[in-house]
Motif scaffolding. Structure first.
Motif, short mmCIF file in Angstrom:
data_model
loop_
_atom_site.label_atom_id
_atom_site.label_comp_id
_atom_site.label_asym_id
_atom_site.label_seq_id
_atom_site.Cartn_x
_atom_site.Cartn_y
_atom_site.Cartn_z
N PRO A 237 0.80 -1.19 -0.19
CA PRO A 237 0.00 0.14 -0.03
C PRO A 237 0.86 1.37 0.06
N GLY A 238 0.47 2.22 -0.86
CA GLY A 238 1.23 3.58 -0.69
C GLY A 238 0.74 4.33 -1.96
N PRO A 239 1.30 5.45 -2.05
CA PRO A 239 0.60 6.54 -3.02
C PRO A 239 1.10 5.85 -4.53
N HIS A 240 1.90 4.96 -4.66
CA HIS A 240 2.55 4.66 -6.19
C HIS A 240 1.59 3.13 -6.32
N ALA A 241 0.99 2.47 -5.32
CA ALA A 241 0.46 1.13 -5.75
C ALA A 241 -0.32 0.79 -6.84
N ARG A 242 -1.31 1.93 -7.26
CA ARG A 242 -1.83 1.61 -8.49
C ARG A 242 -1.02 1.40 -9.68
N ALA A 243 -0.16 2.39 -9.77
CA ALA A 243 0.76 2.52 -10.79
C ALA A 243 1.60 1.20 -10.62
N GLU A 244 2.10 0.73 -9.76
CA GLU A 244 2.94 -0.43 -9.53
C GLU A 244 2.24 -1.52 -10.01
N ARG A 245 0.86 -1.81 -9.26
CA ARG A 245 0.20 -2.93 -9.84
C ARG A 245 -0.05 -3.09 -11.50
N LEU A 246 -0.26 -1.91 -12.09
CA LEU A 246 -0.50 -1.88 -13.54
C LEU A 246 0.81 -2.25 -14.12
N ALA A 247 1.81 -1.77 -13.75
CA ALA A 247 3.06 -1.90 -14.43
C ALA A 247 3.66 -3.61 -14.19
N THR A 248 3.32 -4.14 -12.89
CA THR A 248 3.69 -5.72 -12.62
C THR A 248 2.62 -6.60 -13.52
N ARG A 249 1.41 -6.03 -13.79
CA ARG A 249 0.73 -6.93 -14.66
C ARG A 249 0.91 -6.78 -16.41
N GLU A 250 1.66 -5.65 -16.50
CA GLU A 250 1.80 -5.57 -18.03
C GLU A 250 3.28 -5.89 -18.60
N ILE A 251 4.25 -6.01 -17.25
CA ILE A 251 5.54 -6.36 -17.66
C ILE A 251 5.92 -7.76 -17.07
N PRO A 252 6.10 -8.74 -17.95
CA PRO A 252 5.93 -10.05 -17.28
C PRO A 252 7.56 -10.27 -16.39
N LEU A 253 7.25 -11.26 -15.65
CA LEU A 253 8.43 -11.56 -14.86
C LEU A 253 9.19 -12.79 -15.41
N PHE A 254 8.45 -13.82 -15.82
CA PHE A 254 8.84 -15.06 -16.56
C PHE A 254 8.45 -15.29 -18.01
N LEU A 255 9.21 -15.89 -18.51
CA LEU A 255 9.02 -16.55 -20.12
C LEU A 255 9.05 -17.81 -20.25
N GLY A 256 7.98 -18.45 -20.64
CA GLY A 256 8.09 -20.01 -20.86
C GLY A 256 8.08 -20.03 -22.49
N LEU A 257 8.79 -21.07 -22.78
CA LEU A 257 9.04 -21.21 -24.32
C LEU A 257 8.79 -23.08 -24.37
N ARG A 258 8.03 -23.64 -25.37
CA ARG A 258 7.94 -24.89 -25.65
C ARG A 258 8.45 -25.25 -27.08
N ALA A 259 9.30 -26.17 -27.25
CA ALA A 259 9.86 -26.45 -28.37
C ALA A 259 9.36 -27.87 -28.79
N VAL A 260 9.05 -28.42 -29.83
CA VAL A 260 8.90 -29.83 -30.39
C VAL A 260 10.03 -30.19 -31.31
N LYS A 261 10.48 -31.26 -31.09
CA LYS A 261 11.60 -31.93 -31.83
C LYS A 261 11.11 -32.34 -33.15
N GLU A 262 11.52 -32.05 -34.05
CA GLU A 262 11.21 -32.26 -35.73
C GLU A 262 11.58 -33.81 -35.74
N GLU A 263 10.82 -34.50 -36.60
CA GLU A 263 10.99 -35.85 -36.88
C GLU A 263 12.14 -35.85 -37.68
N GLY A 264 12.96 -36.85 -38.00
CA GLY A 264 14.03 -37.07 -38.39
C GLY A 264 15.33 -36.45 -37.87
N ARG A 265 15.16 -35.82 -36.64
CA ARG A 265 16.30 -35.16 -36.17
C ARG A 265 16.96 -36.01 -34.82
#
Length: 265
Positions: A237-265
């Protein structure tokens, strides 16, 4: 933030052992709050482990993923270079799978593993702590069968560069923004020391997003899923809470990638 700072070293290396007690004391057998509430659920959403599948956890550390994979009916194998972390993993999670010691960049040299024996290989908050990246991705591709998948869950490389990014406050616009000082340059960043007498330290490797996507493609791994995840935590809680909440919702902390191994490799 729950990240595992695991330097790639030959099997039997003691390079991460000095900080093992600190890390396991912080993370525990079930993972940190970020593991439990964000990272593990996001990884499982991309992985979708099925009953009977063989899953390899690369840079498994204390094995916090093991009960989740086993709970889905899949068979879990964890690999890590740190003997002490594996001791902790076996003590708490031996009922959920097996744990073997070895270098994440040289899985081919681990006698307990075989080429194409796994339906999936995952890096849960470990890929940014393993170097060289290309060797780690090639090793994971070697381990999975054609049609199998490789899943990476990491802090977002576009927004979370160690010592080269952070939050800023725009007083005129009354908004919180993410500052990025460097991005395209690959960096090996020494982190602060941990453990007894501060003798142990860790290193984090920053690479731009393209290095991951292109590195996967070079191994015959086609990206078919991307998940960008914000933090779960609400600002104080504080004067910047609303702005901080918006920023943390819009700018991700983690990235997940999934890749599939092609046939014949």
């Amino acid at each position: 933030m729950g990240r595992r700072k695991n330097q790639a070293r030959p099997a039997g290396s003691d390079s991460w052992n000095p900080v093992a007690d600190w890390y396991t004391g912080w993370v525990g057998a079930e993972g940190s709050e970020h593991h439990r509430r964000v990272a593990i659920p996001a990884l499982l959403e991309l992985l979708l482990p099925a009953r009977g599948e063989q899953v390899l956890d690369v840079g498994c550390g204390p094995g916090v993923l093991a009960p989740h994979v086993a709970g889905a009916g899949a068979r879990y194998t964890g690999v890590d270079a740190s003997r002490r972390l594996l001791e902790f993993a076996r003590r708490h999670h031996a009922a959920h799978g097996r744990f073997v010691q070895g270098d994440a960049t040289k899985l081919q040299e681990i006698g307990e593993l075989q080429a194409g024996a796994f339906d999936a290989a995952v890096f849960l908050l470990s890929i940014q702590d393993i170097d060289p990246l290309e060797d780690a991705l090639a090793a994971a591709a070697w381990a999975v069968r054609p049609g199998g998948r490789v899943v990476l869950l990491m802090t977002h490389p576009c927004f979370r560069i160690p010592r080269q990014s952070g939050w800023g406050w725009d007083r005129q616009r009354k908004l919180q923004y993410r500052r990025v000082d460097r991005y395209l340059t690959r960096l090996a960043v020494p982190m602060k020391s941990y453990g007894a007498a501060r003798h142990g330290f860790t290193r984090s490797y920053h690479r731009p997003l393209g290095a991951y996507v292109n590195g996967l493609a070079a191994c015959g791994l086609r990206v078919d899923g991307i998940h960008e995840i914000p933090t779960h935590k609400s600002p104080e809680p504080g004067p910047h809470a609303r702005a901080e909440r918006l920023a943390t919702r819009e700018i991700p902390l983690f990235l997940g990638l999934r890749a599939v191994k092609e046939e014949g490799r």
